[in-house]
Design a protein around this motif. Sequence first.
Motif, PDB file in Angstrom:
ATOM      1  N   LEU A  64       0.673  -1.263  -0.139  1.00  0.00           N
ATOM      2  CA  LEU A  64      -0.017   0.096  -0.068  1.00  0.00           C
ATOM      3  C   LEU A  64       0.725   1.175  -0.140  1.00  0.00           C
ATOM      4  N   GLU A  65       1.802   1.336   0.703  1.00  0.00           N
ATOM      5  CA  GLU A  65       3.018   2.591   0.834  1.00  0.00           C
ATOM      6  C   GLU A  65       3.487   2.651  -0.329  1.00  0.00           C
ATOM      7  N   LYS A  66       3.678   1.695  -1.230  1.00  0.00           N
ATOM      8  CA  LYS A  66       4.410   1.683  -2.373  1.00  0.00           C
ATOM      9  C   LYS A  66       3.492   2.000  -3.414  1.00  0.00           C
ATOM     10  N   ARG A  67       2.225   1.793  -3.395  1.00  0.00           N
ATOM     11  CA  ARG A  67       1.156   1.771  -4.300  1.00  0.00           C
ATOM     12  C   ARG A  67       1.517   0.928  -5.471  1.00  0.00           C
ATOM     13  N   ASP A  68       1.740  -0.355  -5.011  1.00  0.00           N
ATOM     14  CA  ASP A  68       2.283  -1.410  -5.793  1.00  0.00           C
ATOM     15  C   ASP A  68       0.885  -2.261  -5.860  1.00  0.00           C
ATOM     16  N   THR A  69       0.040  -2.088  -6.799  1.00  0.00           N
ATOM     17  CA  THR A  69      -1.154  -2.886  -7.077  1.00  0.00           C
ATOM     18  C   THR A  69      -0.931  -4.391  -7.158  1.00  0.00           C
ATOM     19  N   ALA A  70       0.037  -4.773  -7.824  1.00  0.00           N
ATOM     20  CA  ALA A  70       0.411  -6.119  -8.140  1.00  0.00           C
ATOM     21  C   ALA A  70       0.626  -7.099  -6.851  1.00  0.00           C
ATOM     22  N   ALA A  71       1.458  -6.289  -5.958  1.00  0.00           N
ATOM     23  CA  ALA A  71       2.121  -6.788  -4.899  1.00  0.00           C
ATOM     24  C   ALA A  71       0.779  -6.907  -3.758  1.00  0.00           C
ATOM     25  N   ALA A  72      -0.034  -5.849  -3.716  1.00  0.00           N
ATOM     26  CA  ALA A  72      -1.379  -5.750  -2.770  1.00  0.00           C
ATOM     27  C   ALA A  72      -2.217  -7.005  -3.278  1.00  0.00           C
ATOM     28  N   TRP A  73      -2.576  -7.069  -4.508  1.00  0.00           N
ATOM     29  CA  TRP A  73      -3.520  -8.125  -4.812  1.00  0.00           C
ATOM     30  C   TRP A  73      -2.828  -9.340  -4.477  1.00  0.00           C
ATOM     31  N   SER A  74      -1.696  -9.831  -4.853  1.00  0.00           N
ATOM     32  CA  SER A  74      -0.919 -11.128  -4.388  1.00  0.00           C
ATOM     33  C   SER A  74      -0.850 -11.173  -2.737  1.00  0.00           C
ATOM     34  N   ALA A  75      -0.633 -10.385  -2.068  1.00  0.00           N
ATOM     35  CA  ALA A  75      -0.845 -10.550  -0.776  1.00  0.00           C
ATOM     36  C   ALA A  75      -2.359 -10.711  -0.277  1.00  0.00           C
ATOM     37  N   ALA A  76      -3.270  -9.894  -1.048  1.00  0.00           N
ATOM     38  CA  ALA A  76      -4.555 -10.203  -0.658  1.00  0.00           C
ATOM     39  C   ALA A  76      -4.961 -11.791  -0.940  1.00  0.00           C
ATOM     40  N   ALA A  77      -4.535 -12.390  -1.838  1.00  0.00           N
ATOM     41  CA  ALA A  77      -4.801 -13.938  -2.325  1.00  0.00           C
ATOM     42  C   ALA A  77      -4.565 -14.772  -1.474  1.00  0.00           C
ATOM     43  N   TRP A  78      -3.540 -14.463  -0.226  1.00  0.00           N
ATOM     44  CA  TRP A  78      -3.098 -15.262   0.611  1.00  0.00           C
ATOM     45  C   TRP A  78      -4.214 -15.357   1.785  1.00  0.00           C
ATOM     46  N   LEU A  79      -4.725 -14.279   1.786  1.00  0.00           N
ATOM     47  CA  LEU A  79      -5.751 -14.012   3.144  1.00  0.00           C
ATOM     48  C   LEU A  79      -6.462 -14.917   3.322  1.00  0.00           C
ATOM     49  N   PRO A  80      -7.499 -15.568   2.232  1.00  0.00           N
ATOM     50  CA  PRO A  80      -8.523 -16.548   2.487  1.00  0.00           C
ATOM     51  C   PRO A  80      -7.833 -17.761   3.084  1.00  0.00           C
ATOM     52  N   LEU A  81      -6.520 -18.111   2.582  1.00  0.00           N
ATOM     53  CA  LEU A  81      -6.086 -19.305   3.086  1.00  0.00           C
ATOM     54  C   LEU A  81      -5.618 -19.175   4.518  1.00  0.00           C
ATOM     55  N   LEU A  82      -5.088 -17.934   4.905  1.00  0.00           N
ATOM     56  CA  LEU A  82      -4.585 -17.719   6.454  1.00  0.00           C
ATOM     57  C   LEU A  82      -5.859 -17.717   7.162  1.00  0.00           C
ATOM     58  N   ILE A  83      -7.018 -17.070   6.818  1.00  0.00           N
ATOM     59  CA  ILE A  83      -8.214 -17.004   7.612  1.00  0.00           C
ATOM     60  C   ILE A  83      -8.803 -18.445   7.814  1.00  0.00           C
ATOM     61  N   ALA A  84      -8.763 -19.338   6.952  1.00  0.00           N
ATOM     62  CA  ALA A  84      -9.345 -20.669   6.931  1.00  0.00           C
ATOM     63  C   ALA A  84      -8.474 -21.475   7.811  1.00  0.00           C
ATOM     64  N   ALA A  85      -6.920 -21.246   7.719  1.00  0.00           N
ATOM     65  CA  ALA A  85      -6.101 -22.008   8.589  1.00  0.00           C
ATOM     66  C   ALA A  85      -6.314 -21.718  10.206  1.00  0.00           C
ATOM     67  N   SER A  86      -6.563 -20.546  10.440  1.00  0.00           N
ATOM     68  CA  SER A  86      -6.819 -20.014  11.593  1.00  0.00           C
ATOM     69  C   SER A  86      -8.161 -20.317  12.132  1.00  0.00           C
ATOM     70  N   ALA A  87      -9.086 -20.518  11.344  1.00  0.00           N
ATOM     71  CA  ALA A  87     -10.478 -20.963  11.805  1.00  0.00           C
ATOM     72  C   ALA A  87     -10.529 -22.342  12.318  1.00  0.00           C
ATOM     73  N   LEU A  88     -10.026 -23.076  11.179  1.00  0.00           N
ATOM     74  CA  LEU A  88      -9.993 -24.571  11.536  1.00  0.00           C
ATOM     75  C   LEU A  88      -8.924 -24.924  12.798  1.00  0.00           C
ATOM     76  N   SER A  89      -7.665 -24.180  12.794  1.00  0.00           N
ATOM     77  CA  SER A  89      -6.839 -24.685  13.824  1.00  0.00           C
ATOM     78  C   SER A  89      -7.677 -24.279  15.391  1.00  0.00           C
ATOM     79  N   LEU A  90      -8.215 -23.191  15.135  1.00  0.00           N
ATOM     80  CA  LEU A  90      -8.949 -22.408  16.398  1.00  0.00           C
ATOM     81  C   LEU A  90     -10.290 -23.318  16.802  1.00  0.00           C
ATOM     82  N   SER A  91     -10.941 -24.023  15.755  1.00  0.00           N
ATOM     83  CA  SER A  91     -11.952 -24.645  16.316  1.00  0.00           C
ATOM     84  C   SER A  91     -11.512 -26.135  16.549  1.00  0.00           C
ATOM     85  N   ALA A  92     -10.440 -26.839  15.935  1.00  0.00           N
ATOM     86  CA  ALA A  92     -10.049 -28.064  16.435  1.00  0.00           C
ATOM     87  C   ALA A  92      -9.531 -27.708  17.860  1.00  0.00           C
TER      88      ALA A  92
END
Length: 602
Positions: A64-92
């Motif tokens: 965001l600071e560099k206004r690098d759209t590609a890097a921002a979307w690339s990082a955003a793409a990892w977010l669902p995986l992180l959220i799913a891993a966090s939710a599953l591990s916490l539930s377990a």
Amino acid sequence: MTEKPRVAGRSRMRRFFAAALPFWKGQTKVRAWGLTLVVLAFVAAQIATAVGVNTWNRLFFDALEKRDTAAAWSAAAWLPLLIAASALSLSALVISRMLLQMRWREYLTRRLAGWWIADQRYYRLQFVAQEQAAPEYRIAEDVRLAIEPLVEFAIGLISAAVTAATFAAILWHVAGSARFMLAGVEIVVPSYMALAAIGYALVASLAAYLTGRPLVARIAAKNEAEAQFRAEMTRLRENAESIALIRGDADERGSVGENYGRVVAAWLRVIRQQGVIALVLNTNGALFPIVPLLLIAPKYLAGDISLGAVMQVVAAFSAVQAALIWFVDNFVRLAEWFASVTRVDELQEALEGLDIGTIMEGESHIAVEESDDGAIHIDGLSIAHSNGRIVIADANVVIELGEKVLIVGESGTGKSTLIRALAGLWPWGSGSIALPRGKSLAFVPQKPYLPMGNLRTVLLYPEAEKPVPDEIVIAALKRCGLAYLAKRLDDEDKWDRILSGGERQRVAFARLVIRRPDIIIMDEATSALDEDSQTALLGLFEAELADATVISVGHRPGLEEFHDRKITLEKRLAGAQLTSRRLGKSLWRLFKTRKAANDEAA
């Protein structure tokens, strides 16, 4: 009995863990260790996902600071995986934690309940530890409150320690050192953010400890007041009919109000102390998100670190803080937990006190032995109250096989206490009681106990699993004047409520006919029956139970006719003395018995 010294808090903890930790040994160790390893695995998975989210924060905000759209979307793409891993591990983690809590509680509950029920401790506890007003509540509720938070605390501490170490390393690496000039000299503070997090947590924890320390005793007092109030309400319910008949409503209302007043007073002391703790916790809550921003802002403004690094440092600082001030956040729950541990250990201590070899060290007790000649021998028997006062002094009696003995005496001479000693329920005193080896014994109290279940279970208690033909059960009902219940053997009902006092006593005699014990000990067993019914039931000792040895306590007229000997307890300053007199049998008694039995059967 002398009052026992108070047990220190550290000793309470040690004794509690001595009872609870064997869950990881013996027959339960495979299940215990399996659940523990699963919980730890999911704790590690949860921390790993937290580190992943922290790293994602830096990548995303740097983009965001560099206004690098590609890097921002690339990082955003990892977010669902992180959220799913966090939710599953916490539930377990939640599921495995609850399983561990349930199984550990099951182990300790079975152990404590079994200890309480074994060897009639549930009966004798009321005499030696009257402060244990509701042992069943301590087993059912305080065990839960001692085990469930303990598992959460252990998980929290492990998670806090690993989290603090992990994110402190991130702070060390990302935030770097702080540099400032003092009197012309450059001062360098390495890993200042990690040191600041530790220092802040120590100050907050110390403040919480100092303000919260008095809360432990106040919560314990509150829990005790609550238990006393519940016991008072239970006593009221159990004696509802007697209280209602004598119009004792006003007195009971006053007593209940007084007891609840103690609960309110105890709660007010807890509330005042929690108000002080809340002030500390809320102050910390307000400073918590601000402190890391103020500490990292100079480095960002100087251009030493990026915005993503700022966000990563703030998140890491918060993680270290949350880990290190775990004690602050859980102090109130720790106080409540220790209060429950104390109540569980107090019950354990009281139960230990009922073991002859434990509390009677250096004191005499009544020895219950076996005789070889079929007779009951009472030798040098002195019976005392649990406070040491002698009730019966130096009694010597031999009751022959098949003999029917009636015990009489003034109120307070210890008749019922003697019966309890013969039944093995009263250990306080000295001397010995020898019961015939290999002979079955049945105790018939004034108010027989009727368990839950169908009528057959009630009649066969305490040997409900023993196969007995229905013909025998029905014949016993008819012989004891309960023929109208013969068709309800398989009916489940609240028999202890629907049967009258006289009917309950008839059930007790029906049990005798079914079991045919060798020795029968009775305490006012016909008090709720009319004289003709009493005659019919005591006639069992001339017919179906002629070979049984009978010892009974009673005052009602006509009892002497059914006994061979009468033992009279006479009051003396040093304790009641026994005198014995033979009773003659009469043809009139035999005639009355047979006539009454025929009337009952009809």
